[in-house]
Each structure stands twice: as C-alpha cells, then as structure tokens.
Write a protein that holds these residues in place. Structure first.
Motif, PDB file in Angstrom:
ATOM      1  N   ALA A 199       0.823  -1.211   0.000  1.00 46.80           N
ATOM      2  CA  ALA A 199       0.000   0.000   0.000  1.00 46.80           C
ATOM      3  C   ALA A 199       0.857   1.261   0.000  1.00 46.80           C
ATOM      4  N   LEU A 200       1.965   1.240   0.725  1.00 46.45           N
ATOM      5  CA  LEU A 200       2.846   2.402   0.772  1.00 46.45           C
ATOM      6  C   LEU A 200       3.449   2.697  -0.600  1.00 46.45           C
ATOM      7  N   ILE A 201       3.844   1.645  -1.308  1.00 46.82           N
ATOM      8  CA  ILE A 201       4.404   1.832  -2.643  1.00 46.82           C
ATOM      9  C   ILE A 201       3.328   2.302  -3.611  1.00 46.82           C
ATOM     10  N   ALA A 202       2.162   1.645  -3.558  1.00 45.99           N
ATOM     11  CA  ALA A 202       1.072   2.006  -4.477  1.00 45.99           C
ATOM     12  C   ALA A 202       0.620   3.442  -4.257  1.00 45.99           C
ATOM     13  N   GLY A 203       0.640   3.898  -3.009  1.00 45.77           N
ATOM     14  CA  GLY A 203       0.200   5.253  -2.709  1.00 45.77           C
ATOM     15  C   GLY A 203       1.267   6.305  -2.931  1.00 45.77           C
ATOM     16  N   GLY A 204       2.483   5.894  -3.188  1.00 40.58           N
ATOM     17  CA  GLY A 204       3.564   6.850  -3.425  1.00 40.58           C
ATOM     18  C   GLY A 204       3.938   7.670  -2.206  1.00 40.58           C
ATOM     19  N   TYR A 205       3.695   7.147  -1.004  1.00 39.10           N
ATOM     20  CA  TYR A 205       4.024   7.875   0.226  1.00 39.10           C
ATOM     21  C   TYR A 205       5.542   8.022   0.355  1.00 39.10           C
ATOM     22  N   THR A 206       5.958   9.187   0.827  1.00 39.84           N
ATOM     23  CA  THR A 206       7.385   9.441   1.000  1.00 39.84           C
ATOM     24  C   THR A 206       7.695   9.750   2.462  1.00 39.84           C
ATOM     25  N   PHE A 207       8.956   9.469   2.836  1.00 40.24           N
ATOM     26  CA  PHE A 207       9.378   9.578   4.237  1.00 40.24           C
ATOM     27  C   PHE A 207      10.811  10.087   4.302  1.00 40.24           C
ATOM     28  N   THR A 208      11.160  10.617   5.473  1.00 40.23           N
ATOM     29  CA  THR A 208      12.548  10.979   5.707  1.00 40.23           C
ATOM     30  C   THR A 208      13.376   9.712   5.883  1.00 40.23           C
ATOM     31  N   GLU A 209      14.654   9.899   6.007  1.00 42.25           N
ATOM     32  CA  GLU A 209      15.559   8.737   6.145  1.00 42.25           C
ATOM     33  C   GLU A 209      15.261   7.917   7.394  1.00 42.25           C
ATOM     34  N   THR A 210      14.694   8.565   8.420  1.00 38.76           N
ATOM     35  CA  THR A 210      14.392   7.863   9.673  1.00 38.76           C
ATOM     36  C   THR A 210      12.993   7.251   9.684  1.00 38.76           C
ATOM     37  N   GLY A 211      12.220   7.457   8.631  1.00 44.59           N
ATOM     38  CA  GLY A 211      10.892   6.878   8.556  1.00 44.59           C
ATOM     39  C   GLY A 211       9.765   7.814   8.944  1.00 44.59           C
ATOM     40  N   GLN A 212      10.064   9.095   9.112  1.00 48.63           N
ATOM     41  CA  GLN A 212       9.019  10.064   9.423  1.00 48.63           C
ATOM     42  C   GLN A 212       8.305  10.471   8.144  1.00 48.63           C
ATOM     43  N   ARG A 213       6.980  10.534   8.206  1.00 51.72           N
ATOM     44  CA  ARG A 213       6.209  10.870   7.016  1.00 51.72           C
ATOM     45  C   ARG A 213       6.481  12.311   6.594  1.00 51.72           C
ATOM     46  N   LEU A 214       6.777  12.482   5.315  1.00 48.92           N
ATOM     47  CA  LEU A 214       7.048  13.815   4.786  1.00 48.92           C
ATOM     48  C   LEU A 214       6.813  13.779   3.290  1.00 48.92           C
TER      49      LEU A 214
END
Length: 215
Positions: A199-214
């Motif tokens: 789901a994360l890949i399909a939604g194109g969600y992006t994160f910082t290097e530490t995994g924080q949503r951004l």
C-alpha cells in the motif's frame, strides 16, 4: 531572513528496516485505514444473514452536507481490548433451505454450517414458527450487547419449547462472533507488513531517512 531547507525523501522500499517499521506504524495508526475497509466483510455478512433468515435493520443518517443515506445496523470495536466484538440489529424468521444454501455459499465454513443446523433444528422442534427481535443496547459492541427476544408465532397460542430462547439466542450470538472473526482476519491482513508495504508503494508515500512521514 527566510531560508530554504531541502530534505531528501524516500519511498518505503528505499528505507532501512528500522525506518520502514516507523513508516508502517504511521500507515496503520494514522494514514492508511481511514476508508471503510470493512465494506466487503459487511456485504458478505448481509448475504449470509439473508440466507439464514436474519433481516438486518437500517438507519438513516444525515451527512454534514445535508444528504441522507442509509446504513445497515452492524457495529464492531476492535481489535486489542477486552470487550471488543461485533453486533447487529434485525429480526429473524425461519428461512427454508438455509442449511443447504449456506453450504453452497460457504462450503468450507464449518461454523456457519453449525449455526444453520442449530437454527433448523430448533425451528423444527417449534414447527418452524420461532421468530426473534434483535436490538443493540448499551455503549459497547459485542455479541452480549444484543438484546434478543424470542417468541413462537403460533396461531393457537402454543408456547415455544423450553430450550428455544437459549438455543436461538446462542446461535445469533455465534453469528456475531463469526462476523467479528472475519473483521479481525481482514484487519490483520491489511495491517500485515506485506500488505502495508504494498500500500505504501502504491500510494507513493514518501518519508525521511528515519521513517518520518514527509511529502
């Protein structure tokens, strides 16, 4: 003086495993399940209820925009606290052929087969005249928050057998337990690492290097 600070963001499959765990946690707790993910489970449950002779009630709701729509009276809470469960409102009447039809609909589901057989057996002992009213009571949602009234619709006033109330109520509560198990199974799959990563890949969600949503 204003400054521009640039931050590199990553897709979840570009993160380290520890950062990816944080990204998954964000999806499960805040971002991912904000839609009505249980709709397919509800639809199947409504069909099963129709087969067994349970007619679920509906209620009319008005949205903030003033539009009205109906919702089936099914509720649940879950999935990590004592007292979690599912319940419904409706009425039950004998449905001819339910035991055969439920086996055709769900050939591998022994729980549904047993429920259908129990309903048929208690109806047979009462000449197919039992009926039940199912109402939700209280603030919680589980099988024991359903108030079930059982009676025999006899034209000559014949009383139900002594076991009718208990057997019929237990079967309907088992049906609510079955619903909760289906919801829990669906939820466990949707929040599994494999499903969340997809789901994360399909939604194109992006994160910082530490995994924080951004982003």
């Amino acid at each position: 003086m204003s400054r521009v600070i640039s931050t590199t963001v990553y897709l979840s499959d570009e993160l380290s495993e520890s950062a990816r765990e944080k990204a998954r946690a964000w999806y499960c707790e805040e971002g991912g399940l904000e839609y009505e993910w249980y709709d397919a489970v509800y639809e199947d449950f409504i069909q099963i209820c129709n087969i067994l002779g349970v007619r679920l009630k509906t209620r009319t709701f008005t949205t903030t925009g003033g539009r009205s729509h109906e919702k089936t009276c099914i509720w649940f809470s879950g999935f990590c606290c004592q007292g979690d469960g599912a319940c419904f409102e409706g009425d039950y009447r004998y449905q001819p052929g339910a035991a055969q039809h439920i086996r055709k609909h769900a050939p591998q589901d022994e729980v549904l087969h047993r429920i259908a057989d129990e309903l048929q057996a208690i109806q047979q002992r009462n000449l197919w005249l039992l009926q039940a009213d199912i109402q939700h009571q209280g603030r919680y949602y589980h099988e024991y928050s359903m108030h079930i009234t059982v009676e025999r619709d006899s034209p000559i006033g014949q009383q139900a057998t002594d076991d009718a109330d208990c057997v019929l109520s237990d079967a309907l509560r088992d049906l609510a337990r079955w619903l909760y198990q289906q919801l829990e199974t669906q939820y466990d799959w949707l929040t599994s690492p494999e499903a969340v990563d997809e789901a994360l890949i399909a939604g194109g969600y992006t994160f910082t290097e530490t995994g924080q949503r951004l982003g």
